[in-house]
Every structure is written in C-alpha cells, then in structure tokens.
Design a protein around this motif. Sequence first.
Motif, mmCIF file in Angstrom:
data_model
loop_
_atom_site.group_PDB
_atom_site.id
_atom_site.type_symbol
_atom_site.label_atom_id
_atom_site.label_comp_id
_atom_site.label_asym_id
_atom_site.label_seq_id
_atom_site.Cartn_x
_atom_site.Cartn_y
_atom_site.Cartn_z
ATOM 1 N N GLU A 146 -11.382 -9.458 4.489
ATOM 2 C CA GLU A 146 -10.832 -9.624 2.911
ATOM 3 C C GLU A 146 -10.077 -10.739 3.029
ATOM 4 O O GLU A 146 -8.992 -10.993 3.945
ATOM 5 N N HIS A 151 -3.892 -4.652 -7.837
ATOM 6 C CA HIS A 151 -5.210 -4.770 -8.419
ATOM 7 C C HIS A 151 -5.284 -5.200 -10.054
ATOM 8 O O HIS A 151 -4.372 -4.635 -10.812
ATOM 9 N N HIS A 198 -11.183 -7.466 -6.260
ATOM 10 C CA HIS A 198 -10.373 -7.286 -7.283
ATOM 11 C C HIS A 198 -9.627 -8.852 -7.499
ATOM 12 O O HIS A 198 -9.378 -9.331 -6.604
ATOM 13 N N ASP A 257 -6.458 -3.504 7.047
ATOM 14 C CA ASP A 257 -6.242 -3.909 5.910
ATOM 15 C C ASP A 257 -4.752 -3.913 5.464
ATOM 16 O O ASP A 257 -3.793 -3.041 5.828
ATOM 17 N N TRP A 269 -8.374 10.178 1.333
ATOM 18 C CA TRP A 269 -8.358 8.850 1.550
ATOM 19 C C TRP A 269 -9.223 8.065 2.269
ATOM 20 O O TRP A 269 -10.099 7.224 1.947
ATOM 21 N N PHE A 324 0.846 -1.198 -0.054
ATOM 22 C CA PHE A 324 0.045 -0.010 0.010
ATOM 23 C C PHE A 324 0.964 1.360 -0.081
ATOM 24 O O PHE A 324 0.402 2.129 -0.713
ATOM 25 N N GLU A 360 -13.650 -8.840 -0.773
ATOM 26 C CA GLU A 360 -13.476 -8.055 0.445
ATOM 27 C C GLU A 360 -14.731 -7.281 0.637
ATOM 28 O O GLU A 360 -14.906 -5.847 0.282
ATOM 29 N N TYR A 416 1.294 3.714 -2.982
ATOM 30 C CA TYR A 416 0.299 3.463 -3.984
ATOM 31 C C TYR A 416 -0.752 4.621 -4.021
ATOM 32 O O TYR A 416 -1.331 4.756 -3.003
ATOM 33 N N TYR A 424 -0.347 6.654 -1.141
ATOM 34 C CA TYR A 424 -0.913 6.132 0.150
ATOM 35 C C TYR A 424 0.409 6.183 1.199
ATOM 36 O O TYR A 424 1.475 5.727 0.767
ATOM 37 N N ASP A 448 -3.195 -9.768 -0.058
ATOM 38 C CA ASP A 448 -3.953 -8.656 0.474
ATOM 39 C C ASP A 448 -5.312 -9.315 1.304
ATOM 40 O O ASP A 448 -5.906 -10.229 0.815
HETATM 41 N N1 MF3 Z 1 -7.291 -3.742 0.008
HETATM 42 C C1 MF3 Z 1 -7.406 -2.546 -0.409
HETATM 43 C C2 MF3 Z 1 -7.473 -2.756 -1.768
HETATM 44 O O1 MF3 Z 1 -7.573 -3.786 -2.415
HETATM 45 C C3 MF3 Z 1 -6.195 -1.752 -0.002
HETATM 46 C C4 MF3 Z 1 -5.723 -0.923 -0.752
HETATM 47 S S1 MF3 Z 1 -5.019 0.505 0.391
HETATM 48 C C5 MF3 Z 1 -4.327 1.620 -0.728
HETATM 49 O O2 MF3 Z 1 -7.654 -1.844 -2.686
HETATM 50 F F1 MF3 Z 1 -3.868 2.706 0.101
HETATM 51 F F2 MF3 Z 1 -3.390 0.979 -0.971
HETATM 52 F F3 MF3 Z 1 -5.081 1.957 -1.751
#
Ligand code: MF3
Length: 251
Positions: A233, A176, A169, A95, A219, A57, A202, A60, A63, A106
Amino acid sequence: MIIRKSADELQAMRRAGLVVARARELVREMVRPGVTTLQLDQAVEEFFRRENAIPAFKGYHGYPATICASVNEVVVHGIPSADQVLEEGSIISVDIGAFVDGFCGDSAWTYPVGRVSEEVQVLLRVGEEALYRGIAQAVVGNRLSDISHAVQQHAESYGFSVVRDFVGHGVGRQMHEEPQIPNFGPPGRGPRLKEGMTLAIEPMINAGGYQVEVLQDNWTVVTRDGSWSVHFEHTVAITEDGPRILTSLQE
Ligand code: MF3
Ligand code: CO
C-alpha cells in the motif's frame, strides 16, 4: 464526495507520508527470525512519539495496536503479539498509518523473513508490481476502476487472486475518505480522477483463492484456504505531473 487537496494540504500529507515511510523502513530493517510482532509495534510507536506523529490505527474501532502485523495466511489486521515470533521462511505484512499536522499517511509492505521459497518470492514480487501497476493508472482523466483493473490483471495473470472484501480508499484529514478503491473490476468505471485527489491504493493478493474470513478476535483476516497473502500500500496524490507517491522514502 471526494475531497481534493490544495498544494499546501498536499505538503502536509507528504510530511505524514514521509514519517510513515521512515517507520516502514525501520520495520524492514528489524524483520528477521526471532523478532516478535510486538517488538515491531513498539518500535514504530516509539518512533511516532519522537516524530510527534499520532498512530492512526490505535483506537480506530477499538483496534489495540499501532501497526497491523499479518503473518503468512493472515491477509490484514493481524494484531501484534509478544507470543508471535517470526520464523525463517515466513512472510509478514506490516501496515502503518499516522497523522501529522492533521493529515494521514497510510502504507503497507510485505517482507520475507530470512530466506523464503521461490513461489513466495514470486508472490512478493507480483504483489509489489500490482501496486505499481495500479499507481500508474492514478492519472488525471482516468477513471477510478482503471486502477482496480490494472491490479487485478497483473495478479491474475500469475494465477494469484485479489481479495474482494477489503479495498483501498481516499485518505486525508480522515484515514478513510471516499472513494472506496476495489482491487478488481472492469476498467472505465467510477469517478474520473482529478488533480488533488489522494488515494491509499492497497492490493491484497492471495496465492490461492480470493475468499477470506475474520477470526474470533474480530480483527485478524485470514485466507479461507490457508494460502499465503501479501499486502502492498502507498498513499498517492494525483497531480498534473502524474501520480505522486506520498509515502515514498525519497522524493
Ligand atoms: N491500511 C488499513 C486501512 O486502510 C489499516 C486500518 S487498520 C485499523 O484500512 F486497525 F485501523 F483498522
Ligand atoms: Co489503507
């Protein structure tokens, strides 16, 4: 395109999933009144470093942390903070994502902080059950929305609602991948599920309405009505022997 993984690739995904599962258990053991969400974040970051796992994360889309820590009416993407002290009677969704040997695991879980109300206990139980109802539909020959429908049915049968603006996802070399996995909808739609697909299922379940909004920090996602929300999840592989939970603690 939905990327299917070979047996070797699934083994690597399991290694990633196991590190995430162990981090999740580390958090479970730390959650209690008085702990800050930043302490949870730092513990997971240190654990990942020891395991040579890369936080999925952090960075990302900018974040800023290793985990998401979402308290009470926060649905997802809460940013850990030294100022956020966990209080008795609250809930916290954590998470966690990591890359190991190029593959992502994840997983998220919601925990009670000390003792919580009866109503909140039901929300926690139903949220977890909704995840497992969804996973049970992750079998060869089903269609993707069979997962979505099973989650929705279970949550709504208790009068809870399913968040629509965020979805599960596909997951693999990228956090993703296709497909998106809504937690609502009619059964029998979408791609047919095949061996080697790896999905992050999730459900995000609200005690009140399904509507959410994003705070000024761009966020933090909260329920519009202030009702509390849970998030469960797992990363799951579809195999000929049924769903295999790659982020389970034990095989
Ligand atoms: N489990 C979340 C997802 O699948 C976690 C993403 S958090 C982030 O999207 F900060 F990375 F965006
Ligand atoms: Co996810």
